[in-house]
Design an enzyme around this catalytic site. Structure first.
Site, PDB file in Angstrom:
ATOM      1  N   ASN A  68       0.819  -1.227   0.000  1.00 19.07           N
ATOM      2  CA  ASN A  68       0.000   0.000   0.000  1.00 19.07           C
ATOM      3  C   ASN A  68       0.848   1.270   0.000  1.00 19.07           C
ATOM      4  OD1 ASN A  68       1.005   0.061   2.591  1.00 19.07           O
ATOM      5  ND2 ASN A  68      -0.984   0.095   3.614  1.00 19.07           N
ATOM      6  N   LEU A  69       2.180   1.110  -0.034  1.00 15.86           N
ATOM      7  CA  LEU A  69       3.141   2.221  -0.132  1.00 15.86           C
ATOM      8  C   LEU A  69       3.057   3.181   1.050  1.00 15.86           C
ATOM      9  CD1 LEU A  69       2.936   3.059  -3.964  1.00 15.86           C
ATOM     10  CD2 LEU A  69       4.609   1.651  -2.761  1.00 15.86           C
ATOM     11  N   THR A  71       4.799   2.856   3.757  1.00 15.00           N
ATOM     12  CA  THR A  71       6.215   3.040   4.099  1.00 15.00           C
ATOM     13  C   THR A  71       7.133   2.570   2.978  1.00 15.00           C
ATOM     14  OG1 THR A  71       6.238   0.869   5.198  1.00 15.00           O
ATOM     15  CG2 THR A  71       5.785   2.796   6.584  1.00 15.00           C
ATOM     16  N   GLY A  72       6.596   1.840   2.016  1.00 18.38           N
ATOM     17  CA  GLY A  72       7.417   1.332   0.921  1.00 18.38           C
ATOM     18  C   GLY A  72       7.708   2.383  -0.132  1.00 18.38           C
ATOM     19  N   ALA A 120       4.257  -7.549   4.696  1.00 21.58           N
ATOM     20  CA  ALA A 120       3.482  -6.331   4.930  1.00 21.58           C
ATOM     21  C   ALA A 120       2.981  -6.298   6.368  1.00 21.58           C
ATOM     22  CB  ALA A 120       2.310  -6.251   3.954  1.00 21.58           C
ATOM     23  N   GLN A 129       2.136  -3.310   9.932  1.00 24.01           N
ATOM     24  CA  GLN A 129       2.320  -2.055  10.651  1.00 24.01           C
ATOM     25  C   GLN A 129       3.428  -2.327  11.651  1.00 24.01           C
ATOM     26  OE1 GLN A 129       2.894   0.667  13.060  1.00 24.01           O
ATOM     27  NE2 GLN A 129       1.727  -0.853  14.212  1.00 24.01           N
ATOM     28  N   TYR A 144       2.027  -4.523  19.066  1.00 24.46           N
ATOM     29  CA  TYR A 144       2.757  -4.986  17.881  1.00 24.46           C
ATOM     30  C   TYR A 144       3.278  -6.406  18.100  1.00 24.46           C
ATOM     31  CZ  TYR A 144       6.661  -5.624  14.678  1.00 24.46           C
ATOM     32  OH  TYR A 144       7.522  -6.142  13.763  1.00 24.46           O
ATOM     33  N   LYS A 153       2.050 -10.046  16.233  1.00 24.07           N
ATOM     34  CA  LYS A 153       2.961 -10.996  15.597  1.00 24.07           C
ATOM     35  C   LYS A 153       2.816 -12.388  16.211  1.00 24.07           C
ATOM     36  CE  LYS A 153       5.037  -8.531  12.483  1.00 24.07           C
ATOM     37  NZ  LYS A 153       4.884  -8.861  11.056  1.00 24.07           N
TER      38      LYS A 153
END
Length: 723
Positions: A32-33, A35-36, A73, A75, A140, A144
């Site tokens: 989704n760009l 951060t990419g 991918a 967050q 976070y 995971k």
């Protein structure tokens, strides 16, 4: 082979994509760009700007058969997960479940999940092993840990082979220093810009730093291995923050170092035990901290100019809030300007036009231009101006409170302002809703159109490769033109010709599979086929294997009770039919022709998918409303395909109509439809009379068929001659 990498434009994802590309894989990316950066990938690939929780991801899986999926991918900000745990769970949990479900649905062979050392929490059993209990201290780390559980359950429940890697502190080229970037990238960025390095604590806290290319190598190796489960991915080496600063200082002078108080939640030591992954995956890290820092420093030095340009762009973007503020308050300024003009016209108004109340025009115009909020402000200003006028005329303020004319005039202002403002607000809301709907539809159309073009490009490229290969496979391009039909019956009939021509075999048969995958019906075959018209899956080991595995079956043992090759035909991720071939020359019974058979069946699947989609879209137009009876045009198309199959392949069919003096078939279609097979039809002939079409049924079977219907009180006759 094809691999899908979610988050493939990011720091780790781009290196993983590089590794797969170097190994000859076709790389597909979902990102989704947020951060990419697309600039991280320089080779030819297919990229989709999508969030992993987006439903449109299914179209990507549907259009491509992926060998492996690498799910990176996420967050990745701990602070963001604490401030907004819902956002964290949407990407890290819902997004993972969506990709897992699609990988299982479309039969991906390997699923690689990127977990984190954050799942361990503050465990002091250094070095940390995979068997130790997990106690994450942030949402976070929790997401995971939950992701690992989902991967394990998907393997247990659905047989999807999954492997999870718990990364230690990854560093290397392309890592961002913004937000919660790695400590090494932050230090590198500050060293190059001549800024002070800030260390929280005394700098003796240790971390397990692993170079990003070592991570990419482990992920690639795992994609084709038979390993599953959870593995630490690390160097199993402690390195303090002070040691990192010293190593950077040997390459570039460090201007200043400031030590601050340790942050809450920071752990003093962190190192992961990597013995399990080294032993079972036959992998070990190639880069130590010294060589890894040198390679990272060289990248930062090379890309310094680009980073400065990006910083300038960010500075320019900071002006945006001022533009937004200007846009927000501009209507108020224009309203006040219009009020000033109204007041001036009111006080300078000629006596001949004194009966015209300019304030009403002012309220109406503002309401039309800006809607409810500004029209109310215009009403308030107009009432104030009206009262001020009365005071200038010598009226007392107290007397105005008892004057009904004053209240009537104020009521008119309010009425005009509210009605106009509400009407315009409602109209604007409807327009905005329509525009949002239009934008959503356009976005969906653009995405699906892009997917369609991509599939067409792949198909055309494949056909051109075959055409230019220099051998007899060039005929595929012309032969497969026969498959361009929107009627499944035509596609099945044409497939017999296509497969027979391409594979140079004597016998071809196509069986449809019932929804319960218990029986298979013969729907089309070549002249030389002498097999069964109906197969019970439980009794046929060959067909049972094809349905369970979803792969091409090759009769390597040359068993006499099985065809030489069988291949499944998919639609919407499910097997709809199976193609069986026999009578192939022994010198062609090779891997070369096996691959050719796979390519051919893929083209057939593509043609059938298009035909089935057309049938679903036009279903209401194909049948007489409320009945299983096909309309005249649809039935004529199916009948024509049956005639062609009979002419070219001697495939029999039987037509039945109601006996003379008996009630027509249309009087009890549901009862009759319940007695038919999936490959049989009821339709209207040219005389608008209902008839029954029985596939793969000849005159030899007529007596038995008529007797079966007669036992249910249905008297039928065979239709003789052409309709």
């Amino acid at each position: 082979m094809k691999v899908l990498i979610t988050g493939g434009y990011g720091f780790i994802g781009s290196h993983v994509a590089d590794r797969f590309h170097k190994e000859g894989y076709e790389v597909y990316i979902i990102d989704n760009l947020s951060t990419g950066n697309r600039g991280n990938i320089t080779f030819k690939h297919k990229g989709y700007e999508l969030a992993v929780e987006d439903a449109k991801c299914e179209e990507v899986f549907r259009a491509n058969q992926f060998e492996a999926v690498v799910h990176l991918a996420a967050q990745a900000s701990v602070n963001t997960s604490i401030m907004n745990p819902q956002l964290d769970s949407e990407s890290n949990v819902l997004g993972l479940v969506n990709i897992l479900n699609l990988a299982q649905k479309f039969k991906v062979k390997k699923f690689v999940f990127a977990s984190s050392a954050a799942v361990y929490g503050t465990n002091e059993h250094i070095p940390l092993k995979e068997e130790l209990p997990c106690d994450p201290i942030s949402p976070y780390g929790l997401s995971k840990w939950v992701g690992e559980s989902y991967c394990r359950k998907w393997q247990e429940l659905y047989g999807l082979e999954t492997i999870c890697f718990r990364f230690s502190n990854v560093y290397g080229p392309r890592q961002s220093s913004a937000g919660e970037g790695g400590v090494i990238s932050i230090f590198m960025d500050r060293v190059f810009s001549g800024q002070t390095l800030y260390v929280y604590g005394d700098g003796n806290q240790t971390r397990d730093f692993i170079y990003v290319e070592d991570v990419a190598d482990a992920i690639f190796r795992s994609s084709y291995s038979r390993l599953s489960g959870i593995y630490n991915l690390s160097t199993n080496t402690e390195c303090s923050v002070n040691e990192v600063i010293e190593a950077i200082g040997t390459m570039q002078s460090v201007r200043d170092i400031t030590y601050a108080d340790r942050r809450d939640g920071d752990i003093s030591r962190s190192v992961l035990n990597n013995e399990k992954v080294k032993r079972e995956l036959d992998w070990s890290p190639m880069y130590g901290i010294g060589e890894g820092l040198q390679r990272t420093y060289a990248w930062f030095e090379l890309n310094r100019a680009k980073m400065e340009s990006a910083t300038s762009a960010v500075s320019a973007a900071k002006l945006t809030p001022y533009r937004q503020m200007f846009k927000k308050y501009m209507p108020y300024a224009e309203n006040l300007l219009a009020f000033v003009l109204t007041a001036w016209l009111t006080f300078t108004q000629d006596t001949d036009y004194s009966a015209i109340d300019i304030k009403l025009f002012y309220i109406t115009i503002i309401g039309i231009m800006y809607g409810n909020r500004q029209s109310i402000l215009a009403v308030v200003l107009s009432i104030g101006l009206f009262i001020y006028q009365k005071l200038l005329d010598g009226r007392e303020l107290v007397s105005l409170l008892y004057d009904t004319n004053v209240f009537f005039q104020i009521a008119i202002y309010l009425f005009i302002g509210l009605v106009v403002g509400y009407a315009i607000e409602r109209k604007n809301s409807a327009i905005q809703a329509a525009e949002r709907n239009k934008d959503e539809l356009e976005e969906k159309y653009d995405f699906l159109n892009g997917m369609y073009k991509e599939v067409r490009e792949v198909k055309d490229e494949l056909q051109l490769r075959i055409l230019n290969s220099g051998d007899s496979f060039g005929k595929i391009y012309s032969v497969t033109k026969e498959l361009e039909s929107l009627e499944p019956e035509n596609v099945f009939s044409s497939t017999v010709n296509v497969v027979k021509s391409i594979m140079s075999v004597q016998s071809v048969a196509i069986y449809t599979v019932n929804p319960y995958r218990t029986y298979m019906r013969l729907i089309a075959h070549s002249n030389d086929y002498e097999g069964q018209a109906s197969i019970r899956v439980e009794d046929d080991a060959c067909m049972r294997w094809v349905l369970n595995e979803g792969k091409v079956f090759v009769n390597k043992d040359l068993a006499s009770n099985a065809p030489l090759m069988c291949a499944p035909i998919f639609y919407n991720g499910e097997i709809k039919a199976v193609i069986a071939i026999d009578g192939m020359a022994f010198n062609k019974f090779s891997l070369y022709y096996q691959n050719l058979f796979k390519v051919t069946t893929d083209l057939v699947s593509s043609a059938l998918a298009r035909a089935f989609a057309y049938i679903e879209a036009t279903e209401s137009q194909r049948y007489v409303k409320g009945t299983p009876i096909l309309r005249k045009e649809a039935f004529a198309s199916i009948l024509e395909s049956k005639k062609m199959a009979k002419t070219h392949h001697n495939t029999p069919f039987l037509m039945l109509c109601a006996a003379e003096g008996e009630a027509g078939i249309e009087s009890r279609p549901d009862q009759i439809a319940g007695m038919l097979r999936e490959t049989d039809y009821i339709g209207l002939n040219e005389q608008e009379k209902a008839v029954i079409l029985l596939s793969n049924t000849g005159y030899d079977d007529a007596a038995r068929v008529l007797e079966r219907f007669a036992s249910r009180g249905i008297s039928l006759n065979i239709v003789n001659g052409e309709l």
